[in-house]
Design an enzyme around this catalytic site. Structure first.
Site, short mmCIF file in Angstrom:
data_model
loop_
_atom_site.label_atom_id
_atom_site.label_comp_id
_atom_site.label_asym_id
_atom_site.label_seq_id
_atom_site.Cartn_x
_atom_site.Cartn_y
_atom_site.Cartn_z
N HIS A 107 0.84 -1.20 0.00
CA HIS A 107 0.00 0.00 0.00
C HIS A 107 0.87 1.25 0.00
O HIS A 107 2.04 1.21 0.36
CB HIS A 107 -0.91 0.02 1.24
CG HIS A 107 -2.07 -0.93 1.14
ND1 HIS A 107 -1.96 -2.27 1.44
CD2 HIS A 107 -3.37 -0.73 0.77
CE1 HIS A 107 -3.14 -2.86 1.27
NE2 HIS A 107 -4.01 -1.97 0.86
N LYS A 161 -0.79 4.81 4.62
CA LYS A 161 -1.54 3.81 5.38
C LYS A 161 -0.78 3.53 6.67
O LYS A 161 0.37 3.10 6.64
CB LYS A 161 -1.71 2.52 4.56
CG LYS A 161 -2.53 1.45 5.25
CD LYS A 161 -2.83 0.28 4.31
CE LYS A 161 -3.61 -0.83 5.00
NZ LYS A 161 -4.93 -0.40 5.48
#
Lengths: 274, 274, 274, 274
Positions: free
Chosen positions: D163, D167
């Site tokens: 990601h 995040k």
């Protein structure tokens, strides 16, 4: 007697898996000639190393006698010894080769920094080329060099290395080495954008002193793979090397045999030759 | 009046998608100051380009007047014009910028070789730096440079480029350019090991004059990706770039603005600056 | 005499590469016992197949006599014959095995549709299970089944298959088969968004009658790999299988040996057993 | 008044990013009609949600009045409410929708098990369909289902999720959920072949109670990606999903709107509809 234009090569540790592969590679190279095959297995002495390696007879019998082989190789002129034995004996063997004027190409990560310094001094004094090569895979070295260049422009990088599940240690030596090399470009990577939390400890991988996350995957079916992923807003740049078979080291071994001839001192690492 | 240490920058084509992204990138760069925003939309004249680009007011109104903007920029000293307009007008605009001593950074693939030669002569005569940059993505350039190095040691290479399915042409310009660059290293690649047959025409991809196979994948969900795969016995070395968003071009644009200042002539390609 | 709980297995074509691998896999399986090893090499008759395959003595001598071996296997009860010989002889051999009540597991793509129908009728009449398995790789079958499911929800799909450069034909049989299977779900894929043009013929790959693009990459260092990429706005779903070694077929072979016992007729394809 | 064959749909949370995307998707679907747009922003009340979402006027004004909207929707017959508001209010809103006979499609992971049980009872009693969908991405659900199937045949599996570096938590909820699902097939995975040691803590990733290693990569340039790698001797089977944009959730949302009509009770998870 070797062809004038062929480099005479001795393989030390010729009966190991890596040694056999090297024997075959040298036998297949037009510009080289295998002149000696050393191994410490008394039961194999006298057998043709070509038969053992599986490339047909080479008329080179296995011997345990390093010194006699070096003397013979030296007499051929411009000889090279490829040493893929265990680290414990390497230091002495490499000194012996240098002393006899046979250029050593050594595939090991097992020498101490002190030993390497001493070998360098010894090679320098003798004006004999010597190569210490922790990794013969040209693809891995190219990947590391490309990563060094990328690190000048990217601040974020993570390494994923993937190996078969019989590999006990994690991360791989190559992954750790790659992270260390990147530190030459920048003291630290991956400045945090948010405060990270791990709900499962270890999920974010191991973090090197340079701040580089390393992830080690272990699965049967894998062989030896490494990915270096660089990220920046809107883009990802990935370098990947897949090693499926030890035959992938042979171009690096042959390159070393060819490039050591004009050298007069010790070099460490295949990157010095690329 | 710009801060002494800030580079004054004009953006030509400021209201396009790429132009807006550049306006935002310059606004966010401490060492630059946006001083002009040119676009050919009469209805937008006078509006604040910062509001249009979505980064808040910058007190730079959109104008259609290139010359007046160049004069103003020149008065700021050491000014740069980033031009991301359509190819048809670029040649004249770049000449104008050079004439006014405002250094042009031009993102286009649309100039003819003749136009580039003429601009180079004009920049040289005026002692004004000029950059023609077909691709601002640093990651792509790094990938191409790494591929050039790898091509010295690998004889086999194929290129896979993957784009969204609204891209009409195949292969991508970057893939073709990459293959052409590799030819500088070796005249031909992929010597055949067997006689190949295609039971489905095109399965083996398109083959460039260098013998490099290019495969173009088109799917919704993809953005812009390229993989260069080098193979040798026992190993594969892969370089991959994923461009997800045009923000990925901004580091390249800013690099150009910074590196053009000391230049006195024209350079072609971002690789000259890396 | 085999252990009560062990399945007696005959391997036909035991000295080939695949045959040797199967001999080793059966020797290592607790619930199976190798009882026969057939091959057409006169010079090997009488030698222990375990020694030849490299897993140590199994007390099973190589024989050329199919019928005698089938008779002996049948007497052990519930016997299975794994046949990995060349297609030319398979039809007759499989009939013979069925006639003797020895269940055949056949790894071949070489039977004609007519031959398969005849064998199915013969097996049905004899109430003897028979498996024709074009691909023993469980991973490949799982990938194809997952692709069938995905094809219900995705309209766009391309296949990339990658093999070593000694593979002469392109695309691979597995890639073609995968495309054909997807047609069961939808008559056609990849509705065009734009009018595509190829500046390099073949760049977009080979297109199957279902409109699925197949790209075949050939490089030394690769083994046998396939990727199926599904795309939709904002997402890509990729299935990939990497086969590095024929040992990957063994779980499929062993599964067939176990699952054939209760069967009373012919099944085609490993997917019927998963 | 909606077309006879069109499903009337209310979007709750219509002005959020996900809400706007859903408004556009419904507007583009021939078999649906947007009849209500609820959001808690007083300043937006009365504005056309189509203008706000960027798909042109839809003649549906934003409202803050949930009940009035449900009454109106109910009068259209067979109405559906897609709820993408924050978890805190969802329980009450879903109860209200069920009470008014408007079928709720709820995209949230924020309901407690007790709340889900109560909603299930309430929906059952009212004979009104209700869908609680933690993840609308069809590709992710297909990947998880394919992984469940693969886990029957593979004993070794690791998960890599990648990601963007904004995040904060690792591993992703989807990765944890995937590992939990695999436990339904086998109580534990990855039986060790050797005694592993980590020279860099965390290198081997986080290990779930099922013995599945999860590796979380975080880099700018990434969006949301997950790989599930299964390994067995000689083969690797990899499932990968790349989510580039929230538009990837729309096919799942539309599927829910269509499939909820005949339902008379609550279902949890998109996998129930595939």
């Amino acid at each position: 007697m070797s062809n004038q234009s062929q480099i005479p090569v001795v393989v030390n540790g010729a009966m190991g898996r890596m040694g056999c592969e090297i024997v075959k590679a040298i036998a297949a190279a037009d510009d080289m000639k295998l002149v000696g095959a050393i191994d410490r297995k008394p039961e194999a002495v006298g057998q043709d190393i070509g038969e053992i390696a599986g490339c047909g007879p080479l008329e080179v019998p296995v011997t345990m006698d390093l010194e006699a082989t070096l003397v013979m190789a030296q007499s051929e002129g411009n000889a090279v010894m490829v040493d893929v034995t265990h680290p414990a004996k390497i230091y002495e063997q490499v000194r012996a080769a240098i002393a006899y004027g046979v250029r050593p190409v050594v595939g090991t990560t097992g020498l101490t920094p002190e030993q390497i310094i001493q070998l360098a001094e010894f090679a320098e004094k003798a004006s004999v080329g010597c190569l210490i090569i922790p990794n013969f895979a040209i693809g891995v070295i190219l990947m590391q060099q490309a990563a060094l260049k990328a690190a000048e422009y990217f601040d974020h990088v993570e390494i994923i290395e993937l190996h078969h599940n019989r590999k006990a240690d994690a991360p791989s030596g190559t992954a750790v080495k790659t992270a260390q090399m990147l530190q030459e470009v920048k003291p630290s990577f991956n400045p945090p954008q948010v405060k990270e939390t791990e709900t499962l400890p270890g999920a974010r991988g191991g973090t090197t002193p340079e701040g580089i996350n390393i992830h080690s995957v272990r699965l049967p079916g894998l062989v030896a793979h490494q990915e270096i992923m660089f990220g920046a807003p809107g883009q990802v740049y990935t370098l990947r090397h897949d090693a499926m078979d030890r035959v992938c080291f042979m171009p690096g071994v042959l390159l070393c045999v060819r490039k050591i001839l004009p050298l007069k001192s010790l070099l460490y690492g295949l990157d010095k030759l690329l």
